[in-house]
Design an enzyme around this catalytic site. Sequence first.
Site, short mmCIF file in Angstrom:
data_model
loop_
_atom_site.label_atom_id
_atom_site.label_comp_id
_atom_site.label_asym_id
_atom_site.label_seq_id
_atom_site.Cartn_x
_atom_site.Cartn_y
_atom_site.Cartn_z
N ARG A 234 0.86 -1.18 0.00
CA ARG A 234 0.00 0.00 0.00
C ARG A 234 0.89 1.23 0.00
NH1 ARG A 234 -3.31 -2.71 -1.62
NH2 ARG A 234 -5.45 -3.09 -0.95
N ASP A 258 4.50 0.06 -7.08
CA ASP A 258 3.28 -0.17 -7.83
C ASP A 258 2.11 0.55 -7.16
OD1 ASP A 258 1.79 -1.60 -9.95
OD2 ASP A 258 0.82 -2.62 -8.27
N GLU A 263 -2.43 8.00 -4.56
CA GLU A 263 -2.83 7.46 -5.86
C GLU A 263 -4.32 7.62 -6.15
OE1 GLU A 263 -3.69 2.78 -5.67
OE2 GLU A 263 -1.63 3.27 -5.10
N HIS A 295 -0.40 0.58 -10.06
CA HIS A 295 -1.22 -0.38 -9.32
C HIS A 295 -1.70 -1.50 -10.25
CE1 HIS A 295 -3.59 -0.52 -5.33
NE2 HIS A 295 -3.52 -1.74 -5.83
#
Length: 336
Positions: A234, A258, A263, A295
Site C-alpha cells: 500500500r 506499484d 494514488e 497499481h
Amino acid sequence: MKTLVYSAKDFEIPYLEKANCKKHEFTFLEASLSSESAVKAIGYEAVSISSSGKASTIVIEKLKDFGVKYITLRAVGHDNVNLKAANTFGIKVANVPAYSPCAIAEHAVGLLLTLNRKLIEANKRAKSFNFNLNNLIGFDLNNKTIGIVGTGKIGAIMTKIMHGFGCELLGYDIVENEELIKKYGMQYQSLEALCKKADIISLHVPLNSETHHLIDEDLIDKMKPGVVIINTARGAVLNTEDVIKGLRSGIIGALGIDVYEKERGLFFTNHSNDIITDEMIIKLNAMPNVLITGHQAFLTEEALTNIAETTIYNLDCWSKNRETENELTKTVTETV
C-alpha cells in the site's frame, strides 16, 4: 441481486460477466465510489468497489439511506472502507482475501530486476540503435540480503522466489512463519535490524494504523547506502517525502513502486493531457532510479478470474441469505 459496479474498467468487465452468468443484474459505472457518486446507488441492493473507491462514514451512511445492504470489494485491502461505520449502519462488507499472491510477488520481482539491470534505459537506447553499455551496471541477486517486510501469503511467495535467486532472507512480521524458517532459512529480525542489514527491502504488509508510514526518515537513515526498496503493498506504508529525501541523499539507491500514497484520483486514469499538481509524484517520475507502475501488480488473467469469481460468490451468498467467509463486518462485530 441488483448491483452497481463502481470503478468498472474495460479489462475486468468481461471477467465479471463471465463469472456472473447473468445471475445478478449488473450496472457498470466508470466513476469510483465517493460522497458525490454515492447517489448513483439509489435503487441498488449491493455495490461493488475497487481499491480506488472511498467508503467513508459519510458515504456508508448515504448508501444506507439509499437502500444499499451490501458492499463487495474487488480487492484484498480494505483500508478504504470504514468497517465500523458499515457495522453501525448494518451494511455487510466482504472482500477477495487471496486472488493471486503469485501475481503480486512476481510483479515485485519484475520491478526489482528491471531497476537493477537498468532495463528501461537499455531498451530506450536499443530503440535508437544505441548499444553503448556505459551506466548500465547492475548487481547479482545471488548472495544479496533481502528483507521481506510482511510474510503472509504474498510475502511467502516472495520468499520462495528470492530463495531461488540464492538470496539471504530476512523477515519481519508480527507472526513468524515457521514454514519459511524451515524451508528457506528465513531469519526473522526486528524491523530496525532488517533495515540495517538488507541490500533489498520488499514490502508486503496491509495498511493500518501500525503500518502507516512504517518506512520513514528514522528507518531510512539506518539503511545500508544504496538499498533498493520495492513496494507492492500500500502506498502509505512509505512516507513518500522521506523516501524522496533518501533517494536524493543516496541512501536509497533505487525505488520500485506499484502503489503510491496519493494514488486515489490519479491511478487507473489517463492523465497524459492533464496538468499534474502533485509535487511528490512529479519528483519521483523525474528520477532515473525510480520505477513506477500504476497499481497493476494484480493484473493477470488468473487474478482477474479469481477476483470476479469471489465477487460473484459473495453476492451469491448474500442473495441466498447465507454468510460468506469473506465478510469483514462480521469480524468487526466479533472484536468490538
